[in-house]
Design an enzyme around this catalytic site. Structure first.
Site, mmCIF file in Angstrom:
data_model
loop_
_atom_site.group_PDB
_atom_site.id
_atom_site.type_symbol
_atom_site.label_atom_id
_atom_site.label_comp_id
_atom_site.label_asym_id
_atom_site.label_seq_id
_atom_site.Cartn_x
_atom_site.Cartn_y
_atom_site.Cartn_z
ATOM 1 N N ASP A 108 59.474 50.805 -5.800
ATOM 2 C CA ASP A 108 60.715 50.589 -5.361
ATOM 3 C C ASP A 108 61.574 51.657 -5.404
ATOM 4 O OD1 ASP A 108 59.251 47.912 -4.907
ATOM 5 O OD2 ASP A 108 59.449 47.434 -6.786
ATOM 6 N N LYS A 143 61.305 55.065 -1.664
ATOM 7 C CA LYS A 143 60.907 55.869 -0.881
ATOM 8 C C LYS A 143 60.393 55.961 0.747
ATOM 9 C CE LYS A 143 56.667 54.933 -3.003
ATOM 10 N NZ LYS A 143 57.207 53.733 -3.530
ATOM 11 N N GLY A 144 60.465 54.403 1.251
ATOM 12 C CA GLY A 144 60.576 54.160 2.399
ATOM 13 C C GLY A 144 62.175 54.457 3.430
ATOM 14 N N HIS A 153 58.543 48.692 1.848
ATOM 15 C CA HIS A 153 59.363 49.771 2.694
ATOM 16 C C HIS A 153 60.603 49.373 3.531
ATOM 17 C CE1 HIS A 153 56.042 52.251 1.523
ATOM 18 N NE2 HIS A 153 55.958 51.935 0.579
ATOM 19 N N GLN A 188 53.859 52.622 -3.606
ATOM 20 C CA GLN A 188 54.021 52.660 -5.218
ATOM 21 C C GLN A 188 54.274 53.446 -6.125
ATOM 22 O OE1 GLN A 188 50.286 51.574 -4.282
ATOM 23 N NE2 GLN A 188 51.700 49.120 -3.360
ATOM 24 N N THR A 211 48.623 48.989 -10.521
ATOM 25 C CA THR A 211 47.890 48.352 -8.925
ATOM 26 C C THR A 211 46.708 49.143 -9.022
ATOM 27 O OG1 THR A 211 47.808 47.707 -6.312
ATOM 28 C CG2 THR A 211 49.080 50.418 -7.914
ATOM 29 N N THR A 247 59.052 42.604 -1.649
ATOM 30 C CA THR A 247 57.199 41.847 -1.055
ATOM 31 C C THR A 247 57.464 40.471 -1.623
ATOM 32 O OG1 THR A 247 56.259 43.797 -0.783
ATOM 33 C CG2 THR A 247 54.697 41.784 -0.926
ATOM 34 N N THR A 248 57.680 39.944 -2.604
ATOM 35 C CA THR A 248 57.411 38.757 -3.052
ATOM 36 C C THR A 248 59.051 38.193 -3.405
ATOM 37 O OG1 THR A 248 57.451 39.557 -5.021
ATOM 38 C CG2 THR A 248 55.750 39.379 -4.240
ATOM 39 N N ARG A 269 63.234 41.662 -10.314
ATOM 40 C CA ARG A 269 62.815 43.440 -10.832
ATOM 41 C C ARG A 269 63.787 43.094 -12.240
ATOM 42 N NH1 ARG A 269 63.697 46.346 -5.215
ATOM 43 N NH2 ARG A 269 62.290 46.036 -4.288
HETATM 44 P P1 IMP Z 1 48.904 44.499 -6.893
HETATM 45 O O1 IMP Z 1 49.004 45.770 -6.625
HETATM 46 O O2 IMP Z 1 49.403 43.620 -5.837
HETATM 47 O O3 IMP Z 1 47.493 44.202 -7.349
HETATM 48 O O4 IMP Z 1 50.045 44.370 -8.165
HETATM 49 C C1 IMP Z 1 50.083 45.186 -9.344
HETATM 50 C C2 IMP Z 1 51.735 45.903 -10.097
HETATM 51 O O5 IMP Z 1 51.951 46.318 -9.266
HETATM 52 C C3 IMP Z 1 52.735 44.353 -10.326
HETATM 53 O O6 IMP Z 1 53.173 44.442 -11.105
HETATM 54 C C4 IMP Z 1 53.030 44.588 -9.016
HETATM 55 O O7 IMP Z 1 54.195 44.157 -8.909
HETATM 56 C C5 IMP Z 1 52.694 46.225 -8.847
HETATM 57 N N1 IMP Z 1 53.072 46.534 -7.524
HETATM 58 C C6 IMP Z 1 52.321 46.642 -6.404
HETATM 59 N N2 IMP Z 1 53.203 47.089 -5.094
HETATM 60 C C7 IMP Z 1 54.815 47.583 -5.524
HETATM 61 C C8 IMP Z 1 55.421 47.617 -5.080
HETATM 62 O O8 IMP Z 1 55.243 48.436 -3.758
HETATM 63 N N3 IMP Z 1 56.248 48.089 -5.809
HETATM 64 C C9 IMP Z 1 56.874 47.856 -6.452
HETATM 65 N N4 IMP Z 1 55.986 47.099 -7.343
HETATM 66 C C10 IMP Z 1 55.080 46.904 -6.874
#
Ligand code: IMP
Length: 441
Positions: free
Chosen positions: A12, A15-16, A40, A220, A235, A296-297, A301
């Site tokens: 976050d 980058k996008g 992104h 990431q 991740t 995404t979610t 943050r």
């Molecule tokens: P996962 O990649 O969904 O398995 O999540 C693993 C960890 O990486 C969690 O803390 C997520 O919130 C974080 N995470 C995964 N992708 C992103 C991203 O694109 N931006 C920020 N956090 C990420």
């Protein structure tokens, strides 16, 4: 020129936006890791675009590639492709036949695994990323090319189910008819994606040989890297520059320019250590000023001050040439600004980022205070570095001095127009870089 844009913090970083901004200088844009966990946001011509799978260069590049290192939910990809077409974008999309497939069953597994982890839960994005990479390394994974064969999909789904039955037995996937119908749906979507599937490593190399400029776009950030991040709160893929080779097939020695993206402060979603995390009112102020909620979610943050020792590590690990600093506009609005400059242990500075939680709890952080610079406005002709507030200059100078590399790009808002490329930077002197690149061809 061959460039790479990488996140140096916890994802976050923006980058996008930076990739989209740079994409006018590149003809091909390639993603090489992660999947729908990435979010992104790109603002172009006043319109907001959200990408999870498709590279952010897609609005302007001729060709965009989803590399073999990615894990792809094919249904979500079809939806993103349709949205992109509706926006009038005509770039050619290529999907690696070797990328792995995220099925709806993997998303359920992701949530089940989080429950089992209990206190050690990561706070994943629930996009099925971890379980899909698990299957890849267990050699039971489904690849994009497999989607063209109903028999192979069925066999692989059965194998994955049997291996993970203890987690799946009380879900809809315990029903063989549901697994069968999922295989049928995957085959259908796979067939619709067939025209876009390629051995993308060959096509990337062809483009390189044709002298096209290629931009690799990391998802990431370094601190979420499976090896070098804050394991286990990471991740499931490598997010470092080195991963671009394995995740796309492109030779690593040919990369000319690595641009590391860092926010002027820090943010992180999910659990795990965050040395400079800000709690209380200041944390809330920063979160609200920066609208720091996950793309995404939608989760709020966690936020904190810029961490120079951590950035120094990320720069080393990615061999970063220059920095893009984002969100300087947001940070300037804070009541006070701090930067962590040193990690101390037993009164001595340490030159590494501890990974053991015990050691992390023993370090003390040293901070420097910076005077906030308030709101930043573009002048009629856009921004010029000289016209930016003096306190912001101080902040940028501090970053450059402490890290020993230049800040080439300054981002002061979400739109393309809120971006400044420094005079004298290699990005400004692209022709020079292009000549260097041509000489190696
Ligand atoms: P996962 O990649 O969904 O398995 O999540 C693993 C960890 O990486 C969690 O803390 C997520 O919130 C974080 N995470 C995964 N992708 C992103 C991203 O694109 N931006 C920020 N956090 C990420």
């Amino acid at each position: 020129m061959i460039g790479a844009v990488l996140g140096l913090q916890f994802g976050d970083e923006g980058k996008g936006k930076i990739t989209d901004f740079l994409s006018s200088r590149f003809q091909v844009s390639v993603r090489f890791n992660g999947g729908g966990n990435a979010g992104h946001t790109v603002v172009a011509n006043g319109k907001k675009f959200k990408f999870h799978l498709i590279p952010s260069g897609s609005l302007r590049c001729e060709t965009v590639v989803l590399g073999n290192g990615m894990v792809i939910d094919p249904h979500a990809l079809v939806e993103e492709m349709e949205n992109l077409r509706k926006s009038g974008c005509t770039s050619r999309i290529l999907i690696s036949k070797m990328a792995h497939v995220v099925t709806p069953m993997h998303k359920v597994l992701d949530m089940k695994e989080e429950t089992v982890r209990s206190k050690l839960s990561i706070g994943t994005t629930a996009q099925g990323i971890g379980p899909t990479y698990e299957d890849k390394y267990a050699r039971t994974g489904i690849r994009m090319v497999d989607l063209l064969s109903p028999d192979i999909i069925e066999q692989k789904i059965e194998t994955i189910y049997r291996m993970k039955e203890s987690l799946l037995k009380d879900t809809e996937y315990s029903d063989p008819a549901r697994r069968h119908s999922m295989a049928g749906e995957l085959n259908k979507v796979g067939v619709s994606l067939m025209p876009f599937m390629e051995y993308t490593e060959l096509e990337i190399f062809r483009q390189y040989k044709a002298g096209k400029s290629i931009l690799f776009e990391g998802a990431q950030g370094t601190m979420l890297d499976i090896d070098f991040g804050m394991y286990p709160f990471v991740t499931s893929s490598n997010a470092l520059a080195g991963a671009l080779s394995l995740g796309s097939g492109f030779p690593f020695r040919k990369v000319d320019y690595v641009l590391g993206v860092a926010k002027a402060y820090m943010s992180r979603v999910g659990s795990g250590p965050f040395p400079t995390e800000l709690q209380g009112d200041a944390g809330n102020q920063l979160r609200e000023l920066g609208h720091e909620y996950g793309t995404t979610t939608g989760r709020p943050r966690r936020v904190g001050w810029l961490d120079i020792p951590m950035l120094r590590y990320s720069i080393m690990m990615n061999d970063v040439d220059a920095l893009a600093i984002t969100r300087l506009d947001t940070l300037g609005l804070m009541d006070n600004i701090r930067v962590c400059t040193r990690y101390m242990k037993d009164g001595q500075e340490i030159d590494y980022v501890p990974r053991s939680f015990d050691e992390l709890s023993q370090i003390e952080l040293e901070y420097i205070d910076i005077k906030p610079w308030g709101a930043v406005k573009a002048s009629d002709g856009g921004y010029s570095y000289q016209s930016l507030p003096e306190e912001m200059h101080r902040y940028i100078n501090l970053i450059e001095e402490r890290l020993g590399i230049p800040v080439d790009v300054i981002s002061l808002g979400e739109g393309r127009e809120n971006t400044l490329v420094r005079e004298g930077s290699r990005l400004r002197n692209l022709e020079e870089v292009q000549q260097e690149h041509d000489r190696t061809l």
